[in-house]
Design an enzyme around this catalytic site. Structure first.
Site, PDB file in Angstrom:
ATOM      1  N   ASP A  58       0.827  -1.252   0.095  1.00  0.00           N
ATOM      2  CA  ASP A  58      -0.053   0.072   0.118  1.00  0.00           C
ATOM      3  C   ASP A  58       0.905   1.228  -0.024  1.00  0.00           C
ATOM      4  OD1 ASP A  58      -1.855   2.065   1.023  1.00  0.00           O
ATOM      5  OD2 ASP A  58      -3.254   0.575   1.565  1.00  0.00           O
ATOM      6  N   LEU A  59       0.445   2.144  -0.868  1.00  0.00           N
ATOM      7  CA  LEU A  59       1.509   3.373  -0.940  1.00  0.00           C
ATOM      8  C   LEU A  59       1.547   4.235   0.436  1.00  0.00           C
ATOM      9  CD1 LEU A  59       0.697   4.854  -4.237  1.00  0.00           C
ATOM     10  CD2 LEU A  59       2.503   3.480  -3.632  1.00  0.00           C
ATOM     11  N   SER A 124      -7.187  13.785 -14.714  1.00  0.00           N
ATOM     12  CA  SER A 124      -8.530  13.273 -15.138  1.00  0.00           C
ATOM     13  C   SER A 124      -9.035  14.510 -15.877  1.00  0.00           C
ATOM     14  CB  SER A 124      -9.436  12.781 -14.192  1.00  0.00           C
ATOM     15  OG  SER A 124     -10.572  12.857 -14.551  1.00  0.00           O
ATOM     16  N   TYR A 148     -13.179  13.529  -5.162  1.00  0.00           N
ATOM     17  CA  TYR A 148     -12.356  12.813  -6.329  1.00  0.00           C
ATOM     18  C   TYR A 148     -11.658  13.935  -7.128  1.00  0.00           C
ATOM     19  CZ  TYR A 148     -10.621  10.357 -10.375  1.00  0.00           C
ATOM     20  OH  TYR A 148     -10.070   9.850 -11.437  1.00  0.00           O
ATOM     21  N   LYS A 152      -7.353  14.995  -7.614  1.00  0.00           N
ATOM     22  CA  LYS A 152      -6.654  15.273  -8.608  1.00  0.00           C
ATOM     23  C   LYS A 152      -5.958  16.500  -8.798  1.00  0.00           C
ATOM     24  CE  LYS A 152      -7.069  10.887 -10.081  1.00  0.00           C
ATOM     25  NZ  LYS A 152      -5.846  10.126 -10.154  1.00  0.00           N
ATOM     26  N   ASN A 198     -19.659   3.505 -14.455  1.00  0.00           N
ATOM     27  CA  ASN A 198     -19.509   4.082 -15.651  1.00  0.00           C
ATOM     28  C   ASN A 198     -20.443   3.463 -16.670  1.00  0.00           C
ATOM     29  OD1 ASN A 198     -16.357   4.303 -14.236  1.00  0.00           O
ATOM     30  ND2 ASN A 198     -17.427   6.211 -14.771  1.00  0.00           N
TER      31      ASN A 198
HETATM   32  P1  NAD Z   1      -8.323   0.843 -10.946  1.00  0.00           P
HETATM   33  O1  NAD Z   1      -9.020   1.212  -9.713  1.00  0.00           O
HETATM   34  O2  NAD Z   1      -8.670   0.043 -11.955  1.00  0.00           O
HETATM   35  O3  NAD Z   1      -6.674   0.975 -10.649  1.00  0.00           O
HETATM   36  C1  NAD Z   1      -6.276   1.567  -9.702  1.00  0.00           C
HETATM   37  C2  NAD Z   1      -5.560   0.624  -8.938  1.00  0.00           C
HETATM   38  O4  NAD Z   1      -4.939   1.256  -7.845  1.00  0.00           O
HETATM   39  C3  NAD Z   1      -6.198  -0.466  -8.322  1.00  0.00           C
HETATM   40  O5  NAD Z   1      -5.587  -1.724  -8.707  1.00  0.00           O
HETATM   41  C4  NAD Z   1      -5.995  -0.287  -6.794  1.00  0.00           C
HETATM   42  O6  NAD Z   1      -6.051  -1.627  -6.018  1.00  0.00           O
HETATM   43  C5  NAD Z   1      -4.673   0.501  -6.579  1.00  0.00           C
HETATM   44  N1  NAD Z   1      -4.651   1.166  -5.331  1.00  0.00           N
HETATM   45  C6  NAD Z   1      -5.536   2.193  -4.991  1.00  0.00           C
HETATM   46  N2  NAD Z   1      -4.986   2.730  -3.851  1.00  0.00           N
HETATM   47  C7  NAD Z   1      -3.955   2.204  -3.570  1.00  0.00           C
HETATM   48  C8  NAD Z   1      -2.931   2.480  -2.710  1.00  0.00           C
HETATM   49  N3  NAD Z   1      -3.095   3.184  -1.451  1.00  0.00           N
HETATM   50  N4  NAD Z   1      -1.669   1.676  -2.834  1.00  0.00           N
HETATM   51  C9  NAD Z   1      -1.528   0.863  -3.543  1.00  0.00           C
HETATM   52  N5  NAD Z   1      -2.520   0.466  -4.627  1.00  0.00           N
HETATM   53  C10 NAD Z   1      -3.475   1.186  -4.589  1.00  0.00           C
HETATM   54  O7  NAD Z   1      -8.539   2.385 -11.525  1.00  0.00           O
HETATM   55  P2  NAD Z   1      -8.115   2.797 -13.117  1.00  0.00           P
HETATM   56  O8  NAD Z   1      -9.329   2.945 -14.056  1.00  0.00           O
HETATM   57  O9  NAD Z   1      -7.071   1.796 -13.752  1.00  0.00           O
HETATM   58  O10 NAD Z   1      -7.447   4.258 -12.945  1.00  0.00           O
HETATM   59  C11 NAD Z   1      -6.200   4.433 -12.906  1.00  0.00           C
HETATM   60  C12 NAD Z   1      -5.898   5.917 -12.210  1.00  0.00           C
HETATM   61  O11 NAD Z   1      -6.474   6.728 -13.334  1.00  0.00           O
HETATM   62  C13 NAD Z   1      -6.343   6.279 -11.273  1.00  0.00           C
HETATM   63  O12 NAD Z   1      -5.545   7.201 -10.567  1.00  0.00           O
HETATM   64  C14 NAD Z   1      -7.588   7.047 -11.887  1.00  0.00           C
HETATM   65  O13 NAD Z   1      -8.314   8.054 -10.710  1.00  0.00           O
HETATM   66  C15 NAD Z   1      -7.158   7.671 -13.024  1.00  0.00           C
HETATM   67  N6  NAD Z   1      -8.248   7.977 -13.923  1.00  0.00           N
HETATM   68  C16 NAD Z   1      -9.193   7.030 -14.278  1.00  0.00           C
HETATM   69  C17 NAD Z   1     -10.324   7.225 -15.191  1.00  0.00           C
HETATM   70  C18 NAD Z   1     -11.090   6.298 -15.476  1.00  0.00           C
HETATM   71  O14 NAD Z   1     -12.258   6.530 -16.080  1.00  0.00           O
HETATM   72  N7  NAD Z   1     -11.083   5.046 -15.120  1.00  0.00           N
HETATM   73  C19 NAD Z   1     -10.467   8.647 -15.709  1.00  0.00           C
HETATM   74  C20 NAD Z   1      -9.440   9.585 -15.118  1.00  0.00           C
HETATM   75  C21 NAD Z   1      -8.502   9.242 -14.570  1.00  0.00           C
HETATM   76  N1  UFG Z   2     -24.261   7.503 -17.852  1.00  0.00           N
HETATM   77  C1  UFG Z   2     -25.607   6.954 -18.159  1.00  0.00           C
HETATM   78  N2  UFG Z   2     -26.004   5.728 -17.535  1.00  0.00           N
HETATM   79  C2  UFG Z   2     -25.086   5.131 -16.601  1.00  0.00           C
HETATM   80  C3  UFG Z   2     -23.585   5.709 -16.394  1.00  0.00           C
HETATM   81  C4  UFG Z   2     -23.331   7.011 -17.354  1.00  0.00           C
HETATM   82  O1  UFG Z   2     -26.458   7.565 -18.885  1.00  0.00           O
HETATM   83  O2  UFG Z   2     -25.466   4.120 -16.079  1.00  0.00           O
HETATM   84  C5  UFG Z   2     -23.858   8.658 -18.996  1.00  0.00           C
HETATM   85  C6  UFG Z   2     -23.276   9.853 -18.193  1.00  0.00           C
HETATM   86  O3  UFG Z   2     -24.439  10.533 -17.709  1.00  0.00           O
HETATM   87  C7  UFG Z   2     -22.265  10.568 -19.072  1.00  0.00           C
HETATM   88  C8  UFG Z   2     -21.751   9.381 -19.917  1.00  0.00           C
HETATM   89  O4  UFG Z   2     -22.629   8.143 -19.621  1.00  0.00           O
HETATM   90  O5  UFG Z   2     -23.166  11.375 -19.967  1.00  0.00           O
HETATM   91  C9  UFG Z   2     -20.604   9.166 -19.519  1.00  0.00           C
HETATM   92  O6  UFG Z   2     -20.679   8.591 -17.898  1.00  0.00           O
HETATM   93  P1  UFG Z   2     -19.274   7.979 -17.249  1.00  0.00           P
HETATM   94  O7  UFG Z   2     -19.966   7.878 -15.857  1.00  0.00           O
HETATM   95  O8  UFG Z   2     -19.110   6.882 -17.798  1.00  0.00           O
HETATM   96  O9  UFG Z   2     -18.232   9.059 -17.170  1.00  0.00           O
HETATM   97  P2  UFG Z   2     -18.118  10.587 -16.724  1.00  0.00           P
HETATM   98  O10 UFG Z   2     -17.705  11.118 -18.053  1.00  0.00           O
HETATM   99  O11 UFG Z   2     -19.394  10.836 -15.937  1.00  0.00           O
HETATM  100  O12 UFG Z   2     -16.642  10.361 -15.797  1.00  0.00           O
HETATM  101  C10 UFG Z   2     -15.600   9.718 -15.948  1.00  0.00           C
HETATM  102  C11 UFG Z   2     -14.892   9.108 -14.887  1.00  0.00           C
HETATM  103  C12 UFG Z   2     -14.566  10.204 -13.967  1.00  0.00           C
HETATM  104  C13 UFG Z   2     -13.742  11.277 -14.806  1.00  0.00           C
HETATM  105  C14 UFG Z   2     -14.370  11.860 -16.101  1.00  0.00           C
HETATM  106  C15 UFG Z   2     -13.516  12.557 -16.803  1.00  0.00           C
HETATM  107  O13 UFG Z   2     -15.826   8.278 -14.016  1.00  0.00           O
HETATM  108  O14 UFG Z   2     -13.720   9.736 -13.022  1.00  0.00           O
HETATM  109  O15 UFG Z   2     -14.647  10.657 -16.703  1.00  0.00           O
HETATM  110  O16 UFG Z   2     -12.185  11.788 -17.139  1.00  0.00           O
HETATM  111  F1  UFG Z   2     -13.163  12.120 -14.075  1.00  0.00           F
END
Ligand code: NAD
Ligand code: UFG
Length: 336
Positions: A58-59, A124, A148, A152, A198
Site C-alpha cells: 500500500d502506498l 483526469s 475525487y 486530482k 461508468n
Molecule cells: P483502478 O481502480 O482499476 O486501478 C487503480 C489501482 O490502484 C487498483 O488496482 C487499486 O487496487 C490500486 N490502489 C488504490 N489505492 C492504492 C494504494 N493506496 N496503494 C497501492 N495501490 C492502490 O482504476 P483505473 O481506472 O485503472 O484508474 C487508474 C488511475 O487513472 C487512477 O488514478 C484514476 O483516478 C485515474 N483515472 C481513471 C479514469 C477512468 O475513468 N478509469 C479517468 C481519469 C483518471
Molecule cells: N451514463 C448513463 N448511465 C450510466 C452511466 C453513465 O447515462 O449508467 C452517462 C453519463 O450521464 C454521462 C456518460 O454516460 O453522460 C458517461 O458517464 P461515465 O460515468 O461513464 O463517465 P463520466 O464522464 O461521468 O466520468 C468519467 C470518470 C471520472 C472522470 C471523468 C473525466 O468516471 O472519474 O470521466 O475523465 F473524472
C-alpha cells in the site's frame, strides 16, 4: 529502463504494463489490490510472454515502499494507484484525501530519497469542471466539484510545487478523458466491483444479462440527441499515450500536461448503438433524470499531445465496444 507502475493491476495500469513490456521496458508493479486482482499479473505475462515483478504494498505504507526502492533501481515511475469513484468520494472524502494525496506524497518522498525523479501521473478531465467551451485545451481553467476531482487537482499542484523546489524532476501530468474497451486478447479489461458507475461497463453488464436495463441519465441536454456526450478513448490507445509520455521524459522537460482523448465526442445513445452492433444483444434502457454533477458535453483538443508527444489515438468506438464485449463475454465475472 526499469519502471515502477503503481496501481499496475488496475484497469489502466494493467494495459500500460502490457505496452511497456512490449516496448522493451522492465516493469515492477506495486498495488494493494484494493480494487484489483493479483490474477492480472499472470494475464499480463500470458499476453506478452514476458515477466514482471509484483509487490502487494500500500502506498500508505511508506517504509514498505522505501524497501522496494532499496531493492530495485528504478528509472521512472508511472503512478496510477488511487481511488476513483466520484460518488463514493462524496460519502468518504477522508478516505480519498488520505489514499490519493497521502499515497502520492509518500511516493514522492521515497522517489526523492532514492533520486528517482521522473514521474507520469494519472490525472483526469474532471479537473476542467464544466468547461466554458469545447474542445478543451490544457490551458483551460481548472476546478473540481467533488472530493475525487479535488484530489486530482491538489496532486497536480503538489507535483508543480515539487518541481519548483527541485528542477531535477521531470513530470508528465496526463489528463484522461473517458477510458473504455479492453486488450484485444480478452485477457485483461475493466472489472468493477459491484454495480458499475461508468457507462460502458454498465452497458456490458446489461448485454451479458447481469443487469436488466441501462439508466440513461438525461435525454434533455443541449446535445444533438439530448444525451451526454463524452470523449471515449480506447484503453490501449491510452496506454500507448503513456509510452509516448515516458519517452518524452527521457529529455529534460520539467512539468508537462497533456490531454489524452480522441478529440471526438459520442453520445450515450451512440454508444448504445455501437455496443448493440458489437454484442448482437439488445440493450434495453430507461430515460432517467440527469445525474447530479454531470455536464452535457466534454471532449478534448488533442493537438498538444499530437504535436509534442506524437500521440494520436487510432481506435474508434466500434473497436472500443467490440473489445469491451470480448472481455466481458470471456470473463463473465471479471477476474473473480
Ligand atoms: P483502478 O481502480 O482499476 O486501478 C487503480 C489501482 O490502484 C487498483 O488496482 C487499486 O487496487 C490500486 N490502489 C488504490 N489505492 C492504492 C494504494 N493506496 N496503494 C497501492 N495501490 C492502490 O482504476 P483505473 O481506472 O485503472 O484508474 C487508474 C488511475 O487513472 C487512477 O488514478 C484514476 O483516478 C485515474 N483515472 C481513471 C479514469 C477512468 O475513468 N478509469 C479517468 C481519469 C483518471
Ligand atoms: N451514463 C448513463 N448511465 C450510466 C452511466 C453513465 O447515462 O449508467 C452517462 C453519463 O450521464 C454521462 C456518460 O454516460 O453522460 C458517461 O458517464 P461515465 O460515468 O461513464 O463517465 P463520466 O464522464 O461521468 O466520468 C468519467 C470518470 C471520472 C472522470 C471523468 C473525466 O468516471 O472519474 O470521466 O475523465 F473524472
Amino acid at each position: 529502463m526499469k519502471v515502477l507502475v503503481t496501481g499496475g493491476t488496475g484497469y489502466i495500469g494493467s494495459h500500460t504494463c502490457v505496452q511497456l513490456l512490449e516496448s522493451g521496458y522492465s516493469v515492477v508493479v506495486v498495488d494493494n489490490l484494493s480494487n484489483s486482482s493479483e490474477k492480472v499479473i499472470d494475464r499480463i505475462k500470458r499476453i506478452t510472454g514476458k515477466s514482471l515483478k509484483f509487490y502487494k504494498v500500500d502506498l500508505l505504507d511508506k517504509p514498505a515502499l522505501d524497501e522496494i526502492f532499496e531493492n530495485e533501481q528504478f528509472d521512472a515511475v508511472m503512478h496510477f494507484a488511487g481511488l476513483k469513484a466520484v460518488g463514493e468520494s462524496v460519502m468518504v472524502p477522508l478516505d480519498y484525501y488520505n489514499n490519493n494525496i497521502t499515497g502520492t506524497v509518500n511516493l514522492c518522498y521515497v522517489m526523492k530519497k532514492h533520486n528517482v525523479k521522473k514521474l507520469v501521473f494519472s490525472s483526469s478531465a474532471t479537473v476542467y469542471g464544466n468547461p466554458a467551451s469545447l474542445p478543451i485545451t490544457e490551458d483551460f481553467p481548472v476546478s473540481a466539484t467533488n472530493p475525487y476531482g479535488r484530489t486530482k487537482l491538489m496532486i497536480e499542484y503538489i507535483l508543480k510545487d515539487l518541481y519548483s523546489s527541485d528542477n531535477e524532476w521531470d513530470i508528465a501530468i496526463l489528463r484522461y478523458f473517458n477510458p473504455v474497451g479492453a486488450h484485444k486478447s480478452g485477457l485483461i479489461g475493466e472489472s468493477p466491483r459491484g454495480i458499475p458507475n461508468n457507462l460502458v461497463p454498465y452497458i456490458a453488464m446489461v448485454a451479458v444479462g447481469k443487469l436488466p436495463y441501462l439508466n440513461v441519465y438525461g435525454a434533455d441536454y443541449d446535445t444533438p440527441d439530448g444525451s451526454g456526450v463524452r470523449d471515449y478513448i480506447h484503453v490501449v490507445d491510452l496506454a500507448n499515450g503513456h509510452i509516448k509520455a515516458i519517452e518524452k521524459l527521457k529529455n529534460k522537460v520539467g512539468v508537462v500536461t497533456y490531454n489524452l482523448g480522441t478529440g471526438k465526442g459520442y453520445s450515450v445513445f451512440e454508444i448504445i448503438e455501437s455496443y448493440k452492433k458489437a454484442s448482437k444483444k439488445e440493450i434495453p434502457y430507461k430515460i432517467m433524470p440527469r445525474r447530479p454533477g454531470d455536464i452535457a458535453s466534454c471532449y478534448a483538443d488533442t493537438s498538444k499531445a499530437q504535436r509534442e508527444l506524437e500521440f494520436k489515438a487510432v481506435y474508434g468506438i466500434d473497436d472500443m465496444c467490440s473489445d469491451s464485449w470480448r472481455w466481458q463475454e470471456m470473463n463473465i465475472n471479471g477476474y473473480e
